[in-house]
Design an enzyme around this catalytic site. Structure first.
Site, PDB file in Angstrom:
ATOM      1  N   PRO A 134      46.678  41.874  37.581  1.00  0.00           N
ATOM      2  CA  PRO A 134      47.355  39.864  37.124  1.00  0.00           C
ATOM      3  C   PRO A 134      48.097  39.435  35.993  1.00  0.00           C
ATOM      4  CG  PRO A 134      45.175  40.433  37.833  1.00  0.00           C
ATOM      5  CD  PRO A 134      45.807  42.476  37.325  1.00  0.00           C
ATOM      6  N   CYS A 135      47.758  37.988  36.160  1.00  0.00           N
ATOM      7  CA  CYS A 135      48.715  37.257  35.321  1.00  0.00           C
ATOM      8  C   CYS A 135      48.618  37.165  33.959  1.00  0.00           C
ATOM      9  CB  CYS A 135      49.407  36.273  36.118  1.00  0.00           C
ATOM     10  SG  CYS A 135      50.305  35.005  35.144  1.00  0.00           S
TER      11      CYS A 135
END
Length: 246
Positions: A134-135
């Site tokens: 995830p970012c």
């Protein structure tokens, strides 16, 4: 103060109500396709339900709830309790992709500091593959951080003759439900009782301060842009073949 935006004479500013992921991505895409020389757009918006957005080239993973694939790169973000920004400019107006990224980051820092948040830009960071998680796991160079935690995650793409950059300004959510060792640092951990409206107003002021020599106009979408967004929503962002293509 560093000056940007001398080639942009008019900034159109859009404040949107919460919309679905497919609609939000379609409007961002249509904005980028509609930009003309001498103009730029700043759009601030929310999401009508918690939605995971995937980067354009990120491997698709099965997730519960709403999912949309962005036109930009980067990695997965959960959009919930946040304000999302989108910027669309002619590709060379602000000096190209890296200069745009820096300019937007500095404008966000300026605005968030107006709220009393002690934020800065990450001096360095890792460049990660689209499948790296995830970012908000790891800040990248130039991203907005506070106390070592990531507050804003951004992604960018060139779309024809324009650059589109959009990103999530975390208000409360820490992204932990994506199942990662998140470094997210939500704004309410820095400024108590801040509202979406507070953040929206501060971001606009930050952009106005950092992007000098321009005029700023509250704007509404014209019929041609909305028609383009309708097509993009139906054919791409609301289409499972696009969302789950990788």
């Amino acid at each position: 103060m560093r000056e940007y935006g001398r080639a942009v004479t008019v900034w159109h500013v859009y404040h949107d109500p919460p919309m679905s992921g497919a609609r939000n991505m379609a409007i961002d895409h249509a904005l980028a396709r509609s930009i003309t020389d001498g103009t730029a757009a700043l759009r601030l918006y929310e999401w009508s339900e918690p939605t995971v957005s995937l980067g354009r080239n990120e491997p698709a993973r099965g997730r519960g709830g709403a999912v949309v694939r962005r036109p930009t790169g980067g990695r997965a973000v959960l959009h919930r309790s946040e304000l999302t920004y989108a910027v669309a400019v002619p590709a060379r107006a602000l000096g190209g992709p890296r200069a745009l990224y820096r300019a937007v980051s500095e404008a966000l820092v300026e605005g968030l500091r107006l709220l009393g948040a002690e934020v800065t830009l990450a001096p360095d960071g890792k460049t990660l593959r689209p499948d790296a998680g995830p970012c908000f796991d790891v800040p990248a160079e130039g991203e907005v951080v506070a106390g070592g935690g990531k507050l804003v995650g951004s992604a960018q793409a060139r779309m024809g003759g324009a650059l589109l950059q959009h990103g999530s300004i975390l208000i409360e959510d820490d992204q932990s439900t994506l199942g990662s060792a998140s470094t997210a640092r939500p704004l309410r951990a820095l400024v108590e009782d801040v509202t979406i409206e507070d953040v929206r107003d501060a971001v606009v002021r930050g952009f106005q301060r950092r992007l000098d020599g321009t005029s700023w106009r509250p704007s509404a979408y014209d019929e041609a842009l909305l028609a383009m967004a309708d097509r993009l929503e139906a054919e791409r962002y609301g289409n499972d073949e696009w969302t789950w293509r990788r």
